[in-house]
Design a protein around this motif. Sequence first.
Motif, PDB file in Angstrom:
ATOM      1  N   PHE A 130      10.034  -1.187   8.518  1.00  0.00           N
ATOM      2  CA  PHE A 130      11.273  -0.551   8.067  1.00  0.00           C
ATOM      3  C   PHE A 130      12.364  -1.566   7.812  1.00  0.00           C
ATOM      4  CE2 PHE A 130      10.994   4.057   8.413  1.00  0.00           C
ATOM      5  CZ  PHE A 130       9.796   4.209   9.083  1.00  0.00           C
ATOM      6  N   GLY A 131      13.213  -1.264   6.823  1.00  0.00           N
ATOM      7  CA  GLY A 131      14.469  -1.963   6.665  1.00  0.00           C
ATOM      8  C   GLY A 131      15.499  -1.368   7.620  1.00  0.00           C
ATOM      9  N   LEU A 156      16.684   5.035   4.720  1.00  0.00           N
ATOM     10  CA  LEU A 156      15.780   4.000   5.202  1.00  0.00           C
ATOM     11  C   LEU A 156      14.640   3.788   4.213  1.00  0.00           C
ATOM     12  CD1 LEU A 156      15.440   5.233   8.900  1.00  0.00           C
ATOM     13  CD2 LEU A 156      16.853   3.347   8.094  1.00  0.00           C
ATOM     14  N   THR A 162       7.267   8.798  -1.513  1.00  0.00           N
ATOM     15  CA  THR A 162       6.330   7.685  -1.431  1.00  0.00           C
ATOM     16  C   THR A 162       6.082   7.158  -2.840  1.00  0.00           C
ATOM     17  OG1 THR A 162       5.162   8.743   0.403  1.00  0.00           O
ATOM     18  CG2 THR A 162       4.061   6.902  -0.675  1.00  0.00           C
ATOM     19  N   ARG A 207       0.821  -1.211   0.000  1.00  0.00           N
ATOM     20  CA  ARG A 207       0.000   0.000   0.000  1.00  0.00           C
ATOM     21  C   ARG A 207       0.853   1.259   0.000  1.00  0.00           C
ATOM     22  NH1 ARG A 207      -3.717  -0.315   4.987  1.00  0.00           N
ATOM     23  NH2 ARG A 207      -4.596   1.594   4.114  1.00  0.00           N
ATOM     24  N   PHE A 212       8.126   3.771   1.121  1.00  0.00           N
ATOM     25  CA  PHE A 212       8.591   5.085   1.558  1.00  0.00           C
ATOM     26  C   PHE A 212      10.103   5.086   1.691  1.00  0.00           C
ATOM     27  CE2 PHE A 212       4.286   6.248   2.691  1.00  0.00           C
ATOM     28  CZ  PHE A 212       3.715   5.015   2.937  1.00  0.00           C
ATOM     29  N   SER A 238      -2.522  -2.315   8.633  1.00  0.00           N
ATOM     30  CA  SER A 238      -3.294  -1.145   9.106  1.00  0.00           C
ATOM     31  C   SER A 238      -2.477   0.128   9.017  1.00  0.00           C
ATOM     32  CB  SER A 238      -3.820  -1.385  10.512  1.00  0.00           C
ATOM     33  OG  SER A 238      -2.782  -1.507  11.446  1.00  0.00           O
ATOM     34  N   GLU A 239      -2.171   0.747  10.167  1.00  0.00           N
ATOM     35  CA  GLU A 239      -1.487   2.027  10.148  1.00  0.00           C
ATOM     36  C   GLU A 239       0.026   1.901  10.290  1.00  0.00           C
ATOM     37  OE1 GLU A 239      -5.135   3.297   9.568  1.00  0.00           O
ATOM     38  OE2 GLU A 239      -3.317   4.529   9.472  1.00  0.00           O
ATOM     39  N   LYS A 240       0.544   0.701  10.215  1.00  0.00           N
ATOM     40  CA  LYS A 240       1.946   0.504  10.540  1.00  0.00           C
ATOM     41  C   LYS A 240       2.847   0.512   9.309  1.00  0.00           C
ATOM     42  CE  LYS A 240       0.968  -3.380  12.509  1.00  0.00           C
ATOM     43  NZ  LYS A 240       1.117  -4.654  13.243  1.00  0.00           N
ATOM     44  N   LEU A 241       4.102   0.933   9.523  1.00  0.00           N
ATOM     45  CA  LEU A 241       5.145   0.807   8.508  1.00  0.00           C
ATOM     46  C   LEU A 241       6.153  -0.233   8.983  1.00  0.00           C
ATOM     47  CD1 LEU A 241       6.011   4.507   7.512  1.00  0.00           C
ATOM     48  CD2 LEU A 241       4.375   2.933   6.453  1.00  0.00           C
ATOM     49  N   ARG A 250       4.174  -0.033   3.678  1.00  0.00           N
ATOM     50  CA  ARG A 250       2.882  -0.136   4.331  1.00  0.00           C
ATOM     51  C   ARG A 250       2.116  -1.213   3.584  1.00  0.00           C
ATOM     52  NH1 ARG A 250      -1.880   4.369   4.842  1.00  0.00           N
ATOM     53  NH2 ARG A 250      -2.910   3.500   6.680  1.00  0.00           N
TER      54      ARG A 250
END
Lengths: 111, 110
Positions: free
Chosen positions: A101-102, A87, A49, A31, A34, A96-99, A91
């Motif tokens: 990350f690498g 970085l 994005t 979704r 970034f 839901s609302e979380k990302l 999503r």
Amino acid sequence: EDQVTQSPEALRLQEGESSSLNCSYTVSGLRGLFWYRQDPGKGPEFLFTLYSAGEEKEKERLKATLTKKESFLHITAPKPEDSATYLCAVRTRGGSEKLVFGKGTKLTVNP
Amino acid sequence: SQTIHQWPATLVQPVGSPLSLECTVEGTSNPNLYWYRQAAGRGLQLLFYSVGIGQISSEVPQNLSASRPQDRQFILSSKKLLLSDSGFYLCAWSRFYEQYFGPGTRLTVT
């Protein structure tokens, strides 16, 4: 489980030497992807994005691209001030609302 | 424009002491709010997120807690700090997809 892998972990370039950073992802429905820049001791700064394969975004010497499995951050003719950790985050449809990350790529550009 | 504040910037606390980190956002309403911890070599770890006042979702079981007493205020707390709580704590906000980060708090537990 959603995963984001960035490579290389660290990259040293000479000023003017173009290169690319990689972000590969395994997610259950993307979704958004970034890119952030983080300077030492500071919070990450939002860069781009990307939402769908084939999409590209540019900002000064940076260009981000997206395929179905990975994203590249191309740095053209870098300058020492481009030195930072970059970085990547995704999503997902199930997140839901979380990302997610690498771990980042630490870029050093020598003058 | 939107601004996010975190304080304190740095903190040195002994093991077993309490913790309170504060984050506030200006220039927006009803943001989603997040607490992350960043440890060397481990990347950004999501600790808590909130979609509204009093609504907290915990991602990692631990001795930390979060509260959102006001729309644009997010607090990270602990009753007793552990050595493993040391790290760089980041607050972030979002309205849609992108998350925007604060300047961070460097916590050292001794």
